[in-house]
Structure formats: structure tokens, C-alpha cells
Design an enzyme around this catalytic site. Structure first.
Site, PDB file in Angstrom:
ATOM      1  NE  ARG A  92      -1.535  -1.698   3.517  1.00 41.98           N
ATOM      2  CZ  ARG A  92      -1.774  -2.176   4.716  1.00 41.98           C
ATOM      3  NH1 ARG A  92      -3.010  -2.224   5.160  1.00 41.98           N
ATOM      4  NH2 ARG A  92      -0.798  -2.591   5.500  1.00 41.98           N
ATOM      5  CB  SER A 130      -7.864  -6.116   8.862  1.00 47.79           C
ATOM      6  OG  SER A 130      -7.903  -6.739   7.607  1.00 47.79           O
TER       7      SER A 130
END
Ligand code: PNS
Length: 166
Positions: A92, A130
Site C-alpha cells: 500500500r 483490517s
């Protein structure tokens, strides 16, 4: 030529749209993707490995391209058992790099036939994890477009939901 099987490992506690984006990006490149859900109960995940596997399977399983399995122990040993040599990981931001670099090199040392391939998710998901999903959900934040509705339902069942601050 043997099938190009990619293994996409992770905790998936829970799966979010960034993960789904990476799986979609695997479609034109691999013949099959095995989403490998880590059995890591000692880390006290919010969802059990069975629940995490079920959530992933509901979203991507059953179309012949993607299957979901759980594993414990070394990833490279799991890969050996299923005859896979490629690991897919999402990258990311630069902050992910150090951890991913260590894992990729250790996995290659453990089994020199294993290669790790990094893929960048859509920019909109580059800050998604998450951990952040669970935190924002717990405080009543809006996760529309970031997490599939079935996962939001499961989060409601598990965490309840506080009202957003006035
Ligand atoms: O989504 P995550 O929690 O960042 O995924 C981490 C995962 C599952 C890829 C990693 O912890 C893993 O592969 N665990 C299995 C144990 C292992 O093989 N370790 C050696 C690689 S450093």
C-alpha cells in the site's frame, strides 16, 4: 505448462475491499489464486479462522479461479503441499515495504523456488487495513465503499456499534 497458482496469504481479520482489489488484479495473470487465511488464534483475532475463511469464500470462492484455505505453520510448507510457487502480497505504501521485504527474503531463503510478487491496490484503498476497519467501525464511522456489506454485517454482530459523536 503447469498451472500458475498464486497464493495470497494473510490474516484477513476481516477481508476488505483492498484485499478484493488485489484478488481481482490476479485474474489476468494467474490461472488460480488460493487465498490462504492464517490460523493465528494466539494473536486473538476478532474473527475465528473459520469465520474469516467463510467470509472470504462468500465473496470470492466458487468461481473456479479463487479458492480459500486456512493454514498454520510456515507459508512455504503450505505452498509446497498445494504445489504453488508464487506469493502475492499487496503493497500500500512505502511503510509496508520493510516488513514485506523481510518476509519475501525469508520465504525465499526457506524455499528458493518461491517468489513473491507485489501488487498495488487501487489508490482509494492505499490507507485501508483490517485494523483500521475494526477501529473505525467500533466508533461508528462510515465504511461504505471500503468493506463489503456482508463483512459489515459480521462486524455488527461481533462489535456492536457506537453512535458517531454528536
Ligand atoms: O495479513 P498479514 O497478517 O500481514 O499476513 C501475514 C502473513 C500471514 C503473510 C505472515 O504472517 C505469514 O506468512 N505467516 C506464516 C508463518 C511464516 O511462514 N513465517 C515466515 C515468513 S517471515
Amino acid at each position: 505448462m503447469s498451472a500458475r497458482i498464486a497464493v495470497y496469504p494473510g490474516s484477513f481479520d476481516p477481508i476488505h475491499n483492498g484485499h478484493l482489489d488485489i484478488i481481482a488484479r490476479c485474474r489476468p495473470i494467474f490461472d488460480e489464486v488460493v487465498v490462504a487465511v492464517l490460523r493465528n488464534e494466539e494473536k486473538r483475532p476478532l474473527f475465528s479462522v473459520e469465520e474469516r475463511t467463510e467470509m472470504v469464500a462468500e465473496l470470492v470462492g466458487g468461481d473456479g479461479f479463487c479458492r480459500v484455505e486456512s493454514f498454520s505453520g510456515l507459508l512455504v510448507e503450505f505452498m509446497e503441499r498445494i504445489g504453488a510457487r508464487t506469493i502475492v502480497r499487496g503493497l500500500r505504501a512505502v511503510s509496508d515495504f520493510e516488513y514485506e521485504f523481510q518476509m519475501a527474503l525469508m520465504n525465499r531463503r526457506l524455499n528458493p523456488r518461491v517468489e513473491t510478487v507485489f501488487m498495488m491496490p487501487r489508490e482509494d484503498y492505499s490507507y485501508l487495513s483490517s485494523r483500521i476497519v475494526k477501529e473505525v467501525f467500533g466508533f461508528g464511522g462510515d465504511l461504505a465503499g471500503l468493506v463489503p456489506p456482508t463483512v459489515l454485517d459480521r462486524l455488527s454482530g461481533r462489535l456492536g456499534r457506537r453512535d458517531p459523536p454528536a
